[in-house]
Design a protein around this motif. Structure first.
Motif, short mmCIF file in Angstrom:
data_model
loop_
_atom_site.label_atom_id
_atom_site.label_comp_id
_atom_site.label_asym_id
_atom_site.label_seq_id
_atom_site.Cartn_x
_atom_site.Cartn_y
_atom_site.Cartn_z
N ARG A 39 0.83 -1.26 -0.15
CA ARG A 39 -0.04 0.00 -0.13
C ARG A 39 0.95 1.16 -0.14
O ARG A 39 0.39 2.26 -0.44
N VAL A 53 4.48 14.31 -13.44
CA VAL A 53 3.84 14.92 -14.56
C VAL A 53 3.64 16.39 -14.45
O VAL A 53 3.99 17.22 -15.39
N MET A 57 5.02 19.34 -17.14
CA MET A 57 4.25 20.36 -17.69
C MET A 57 4.59 21.68 -17.09
O MET A 57 4.60 22.50 -18.00
N LEU A 268 -5.37 20.81 -16.25
CA LEU A 268 -6.03 19.65 -16.30
C LEU A 268 -5.25 18.56 -15.86
O LEU A 268 -5.66 17.66 -14.96
N ILE A 269 -4.14 18.34 -16.54
CA ILE A 269 -3.48 17.03 -16.20
C ILE A 269 -2.86 17.20 -14.49
O ILE A 269 -3.14 16.14 -13.62
N THR A 272 -5.82 16.23 -12.36
CA THR A 272 -6.16 14.85 -12.62
C THR A 272 -5.11 14.08 -11.50
O THR A 272 -5.55 13.07 -10.96
N CYS A 276 -5.83 11.72 -8.20
CA CYS A 276 -5.32 10.37 -8.25
C CYS A 276 -4.60 10.03 -7.17
O CYS A 276 -4.69 9.08 -6.17
N SER A 279 -7.06 10.20 -3.82
CA SER A 279 -7.82 9.00 -3.64
C SER A 279 -7.06 7.79 -3.30
O SER A 279 -7.56 6.99 -2.41
N THR A 280 -5.89 7.55 -3.71
CA THR A 280 -4.92 6.45 -3.28
C THR A 280 -4.64 6.86 -1.97
O THR A 280 -4.68 5.82 -1.16
N LEU B 26 -14.02 12.33 -14.38
CA LEU B 26 -12.97 13.35 -14.49
C LEU B 26 -11.97 12.93 -15.44
O LEU B 26 -11.51 13.42 -16.21
N GLY B 27 -11.37 11.54 -15.35
CA GLY B 27 -10.47 11.10 -16.35
C GLY B 27 -10.98 11.16 -17.57
O GLY B 27 -10.19 11.56 -18.51
N VAL B 30 -11.15 14.88 -18.91
CA VAL B 30 -9.92 15.45 -19.43
C VAL B 30 -9.41 14.66 -20.72
O VAL B 30 -8.73 15.61 -21.52
N MET B 34 -8.75 17.00 -23.94
CA MET B 34 -7.27 17.00 -24.56
C MET B 34 -7.17 16.50 -26.07
O MET B 34 -6.61 17.01 -27.09
N ALA B 303 0.64 12.48 -22.09
CA ALA B 303 0.56 12.84 -20.74
C ALA B 303 -0.68 12.64 -19.96
O ALA B 303 -0.91 12.36 -19.03
N ALA B 304 -1.67 13.60 -20.86
CA ALA B 304 -3.08 13.71 -20.07
C ALA B 304 -3.73 12.44 -20.01
O ALA B 304 -4.32 11.87 -19.05
N PHE B 306 -2.47 9.50 -19.99
CA PHE B 306 -1.72 8.66 -18.97
C PHE B 306 -2.12 8.88 -17.60
O PHE B 306 -2.62 8.04 -16.84
N ALA B 307 -2.32 10.19 -17.23
CA ALA B 307 -2.71 10.76 -15.91
C ALA B 307 -4.05 10.49 -15.61
O ALA B 307 -4.44 9.77 -14.46
N SER B 308 -5.08 10.42 -16.65
CA SER B 308 -6.37 10.11 -16.44
C SER B 308 -6.33 8.47 -16.16
O SER B 308 -7.21 8.09 -15.47
N LEU B 310 -4.53 6.62 -15.08
CA LEU B 310 -3.70 6.30 -13.80
C LEU B 310 -4.83 6.69 -12.62
O LEU B 310 -4.98 5.94 -11.55
N ALA B 311 -5.55 7.83 -12.81
CA ALA B 311 -6.43 8.28 -11.88
C ALA B 311 -7.48 7.28 -11.68
O ALA B 311 -8.10 6.82 -10.52
N ALA B 314 -6.35 4.14 -10.03
CA ALA B 314 -6.05 4.14 -8.51
C ALA B 314 -7.66 4.05 -7.78
O ALA B 314 -7.70 3.37 -6.79
N ALA B 315 -8.43 4.94 -8.37
CA ALA B 315 -9.81 5.03 -7.59
C ALA B 315 -10.29 3.67 -7.79
O ALA B 315 -11.00 3.07 -6.66
N THR B 318 -8.83 1.46 -5.01
CA THR B 318 -9.18 1.67 -3.66
C THR B 318 -10.54 1.13 -3.43
O THR B 318 -10.65 0.71 -2.45
N PHE B 321 -10.57 -2.45 -2.85
CA PHE B 321 -9.59 -3.03 -1.62
C PHE B 321 -10.49 -2.73 -0.59
O PHE B 321 -10.42 -3.66 0.54
#
Lengths: 385, 421
Positions: A39, A53, A57, A268-269, A272, A276, A279-280, B26-27, B30, B34, B303-304, B306-308, B310-311, B314-315, B318, B321
């Motif tokens: 974790r 990121v 940016m 935006l990035i 986001t 992330c 939430s983690t 949200l992901g 974005v 983009m 990149a955007a 990728f970030a979304s 990942l978000a 992750a959500a 969680t 879990f």
């Protein structure tokens, strides 16, 4: 004496208790990370990615203007310096310009006049420095640059008039004649196509006319360009210095819009990525409600608990930010290499922003679940309800 | 039973579902915004680059050499060939007419200006300011106000049907002319409607409607050259090939690509006795700038995405879990690994579809907002993108949940139920 002894003993006992307290605090921090490796690693990974990121940016956002300005300098001169009332510029004007510019630009001299071909056809002849023109006007499509004396670069439209078979030709100006060989042709789609270009040395020894125009491509922000304009005007009072508005305004527009787009995308990035992390991390802290309950049941104060989870979050945020910063610089440099063929230089000014942002996000994601849990009785949590 | 489990899970765990759904939404928002920006940025920047000026020049085919220094024409004005003004609307009849953002004809003539007893020889540049031109049923406005965006006027722009003129700022300072003054131009009374500033040779000239220049020259309909501003595609090796050497289908492909060369070729076809060429200073460089900016935004979009992604992962991780106890219960009651996994995947799909749908709509609005605030024009999302986005959303959600689901189904129910992990 005995009171002294008991006082000092109390002090030592207190400091020992304090030391144990501190070491216990760090041990808990460390064990929490080691025992729940999976974790903790997931949370750190999220933090590192977000920081990377964000760094990339922000770095790009800061650097994109400088990179694009370099591209725009390929449009050629953005400053023109002309002798007042069509007079030649004073000797050494080009050196003065170069000393003002330093390494911030390129300058090329031009001397223009109307000569006549052997058939009496008027034609514009230009004396210039070919090495400088090569750097300044990269869009010229030249078949072969002149390299020797008395070689001319002939515009594609002038070629059929003076030298249709690439043969040597004569030009005359006020009774003086020069014999020229065609080294190559130049094509630009503009006025240059109707002209003949000579080296400045040939031009001056033939006509005695010195350059009257300097074209300057200077790099920099609008403020820097304005300063250069003023410095040039002060250095050479015998000349009119003016910006090439056509290029400068287009450049400003395109740069402004691109920068705004990059900013919107970066916002935006980063948003986001921050969510992330949030939430983690919140999941992680929430998950450890049993630890929290046990600590509380054993008598830990609210302050200690807050401090514990906050310290943990801050440590995670700082570590993630630093690793992410290094990674992010790598990403930005890679984007620069791939897209602009020049690395984006690392901006260390970005580090404090990323560091502060990371710590704020991690603190937030620790404090939120804690303040929720604080209201709950430890017994309820420990019973797993 | 299966459906009921999924349904009840959504009904009873609103908070958790809301959190995971919000992350997916949200992901997708974005990502959609983009992608929309990235697909449209080329066109938007291309239009901005048009403010640097026309990229194509049309001249008469049989023209004599230009003898021009610093904007002063030393060639006898009636010398050389002219284009016919009546042919110009055909520019809008070429294959790439939608890519042509404007054109401006130019006719420089030598005039004498009388003012306060002084006479001066000058150049009058006749042109279109914002003239209404009709081709077939299509009507459009064109002229220097769109092709030469850096020209600034203090006072008013003249009307194309009037006899008003603009005086270049250096000339105006020398003659002390103000907007509203009357001057005599080669024996004609004209009114100065404004002072023109361009930073170029026009600052020493007078600029007027083309009809006035044609009248002074005594050649109705004459045009010396036409500046054409067109949206082009960056030139490549294929663009530089000679169309005459191409076979049928290759020629068609060349002809139907908006390269500067092929648009110039079509202009030449449209206007009789003309020669069209790219102005290399503008045409060559805009390709480079455009490629750089497009490349940059493309990389940022990656990149955007990728970030979304990942978000979302992750959500989802969680969310799953947190439900260990549930998994333990299901398994204790005899559910197999497959049954548990399929419930979680069904929930993930449902969440992804809902989140993807809302996110797509929100992303569209966001892209529109970005387009409006930065470029003053719409960024529209191609509807083709909708299924693509949904598929990506489902895929990313699956990928994000996979590890967590695998871990969850592998749990020993005894430990999971006791909350020991």
């Amino acid at each position: 004496v005995s009171a002294d002894v008991s006082n000092s003993a109390r002090r030592i006992a207190a400091s020992r208790a304090q030391a144990q307290h501190t070491s216990m605090f760090f041990r808990m921090l460390l064990r929490a990370a080691v025992l729940r490796r999976g974790r903790a690693a997931a949370a750190l990974f999220a933090m590192v990615v977000a920081a990377a990121v964000a760094t990339a940016m922000l770095n790009l956002y800061v650097d994109v203007q400088a990179k694009l300005r370099r591209e725009f300098r390929n449009y050629g001169a953005n400053i023109i310096l002309v002798g007042k009332d069509g007079n030649s510029l004073p000797h050494g004007a080009i050196n003065q310009v170069e000393s003002v510019l330093g390494s911030r630009g390129v300058v090329a001299p031009f001397a223009l006049l109307v000569a006549r071909s052997s058939e009496g056809q008027p034609i514009v002849v230009v004396g210039t420095d070919f090495d400088r023109v090569k750097q300044l006007d990269r869009w010229w499509s030249v078949s072969n640059w002149p390299s020797a004396q008395q070689q001319a670069l002939v515009g594609v439209r002038a070629l059929p008039v003076v030298s249709p078979k690439h043969q040597p030709f004569d030009l005359s100006f006020q009774g003086h004649t020069i014999h020229l060989n065609t080294a190559g042709t130049v094509q630009t789609g503009a006025a240059e196509d109707s002209r003949i270009y000579l080296s400045l040395a040939d031009f001056v020894s033939w006509t005695g006319v010195q350059p009257s125009t300097l074209e300057i491509a200077a790099t920099g922000s609008p403020e820097e360009i304005a300063a250069i304009l003023q410095q040039l005007q002060d250095a050479i009072p015998a000349a009119n210095v003016r910006p090439v508005r056509q290029i400068m305004e287009g450049e400003a527009r395109v740069l402004g819009k691109t920068r705004a787009t990059v900013l919107a995308a970066a916002t935006l990035i980063i948003l986001t990525a921050a969510l992330c992390v949030l939430s983690t991390l919140m999941g992680w802290v929430f998950d450890r409600r049993r630890d929290f309950a046990i600590m509380k049941a054993l008598g830990a104060s609210d302050r200690l608990l807050n401090g514990f989870f906050a310290a943990e979050a801050a440590a995670l945020g700082a570590t993630g930010a630093v690793i992410g910063f290094i990674l992010g610089i790598g990403i930005a440099a890679w984007i620069g290499r791939v897209n602009f063929h020049a690395p984006v230089s690392p901006r260390f000014a970005v580090l404090p922003i990323v560091l502060a942002g990371s710590i704020i996000v991690t603190l937030l994601s620790a404090i939120l679940p804690i303040s929720l849990l604080r209201r709950v009785q430890p017994a309820v949590i420990l019973r797993g309800e | 039973m299966f459906v009921r489990l999924v349904y009840e899970s959504f009904r009873r765990q609103k908070r958790r579902k809301l959190l995971a759904g919000a992350a997916i939404t949200l992901g997708v928002t974005v990502a959609t915004a983009m992608i929309a920006v990235a697909t449209d940025i080329g066109d938007k920047i291309n239009r901005e680059l048009r403010t640097i000026g026309a990229n194509l020049l049309v001249t008469p085919q049989e023209d004599t050499l230009d003898v021009e220094i610093g904007g002063v024409n030393l060639k006898p004005p009636s010398d050389g060939a002219f284009l016919n003004e009546a042919d110009l609307p055909r520019i809008k009849g070429t294959f790439w007419h939608n890519n042509i953002t404007g054109f401006a004809p130019m006719l420089p003539v030598n005039v004498t200006l009388q003012r306060g007893g002084k006479t001066e020889n000058l150049t009058l540049l006749g042109t279109y300011f914002a003239k209404r031109v009709a081709f077939g049923k299509e009507e459009f406005n064109t002229g220097v106000r769109s092709t030469h965006a850096w020209w600034k006027v203090s006072g008013a722009w003249p009307d194309d049907d009037s006899r008003d003129v603009l005086v270049g700022e250096r000339l105006a300072a020398r003659l002390s002319v103000k907007p509203g003054d009357e001057v005599i131009l080669s024996g004609r009374n004209v009114r100065v409607s404004g002072i023109l500033s361009t930073g170029g040779s026009e600052d020493d000239q007078i600029v007027g409607p083309i009809a006035l220049a044609q009248e002074i020259l005594g050649k109705p309909g004459a045009v010396r050259r036409v500046y054409v501003s067109a949206l082009t595609k960056p030139e490549d090796a294929f663009a530089r090939r000679d169309p005459k050497s191409m076979s049928g289908p290759v020629y068609d492909r060349w002809y139907c690509s908006p390269y500067p060369q092929s648009i110039a070729f079509q202009l030449q076809e449209a206007i009789p006795h003309s020669h069209a060429e790219q102005i290399r200073q503008v045409a060559q460089n805009e390709g480079a700038v455009l490629t750089r900016i497009e490349g940059l935004i493309f990389l940022i979009t990656l990149a955007a995405l990728f970030a979304s992604a990942l978000a979302v992962s992750a959500a989802m991780a969680t969310a799953i879990f947190e439900r260990r106890a549930e998994v333990g219960l299901m398994k204790a009651l005899g559910a197999g690994r497959l049954a548990v996994a399929s419930i979680f995947f069904a929930e993930a799909t449902l969440l992804a579809l809902i989140g993807g749908f809302i996110g797509f709509a929100a992303g569209g609005l966001l892209a529109r907002q970005i387009g409006r605030s930065i470029f003053d024009s719409q960024i529209t999302i191609p509807p083709v993108l909708f299924p693509v986005i949904l598929v990506i959303a489902v895929f990313v959600t699956f990928a994000g949940s996979a590890a967590a689901i695998r871990k969850a189904v592998g749990l020993d129910p005894v430990f999971a139920l006791r909350g020991e992990l």
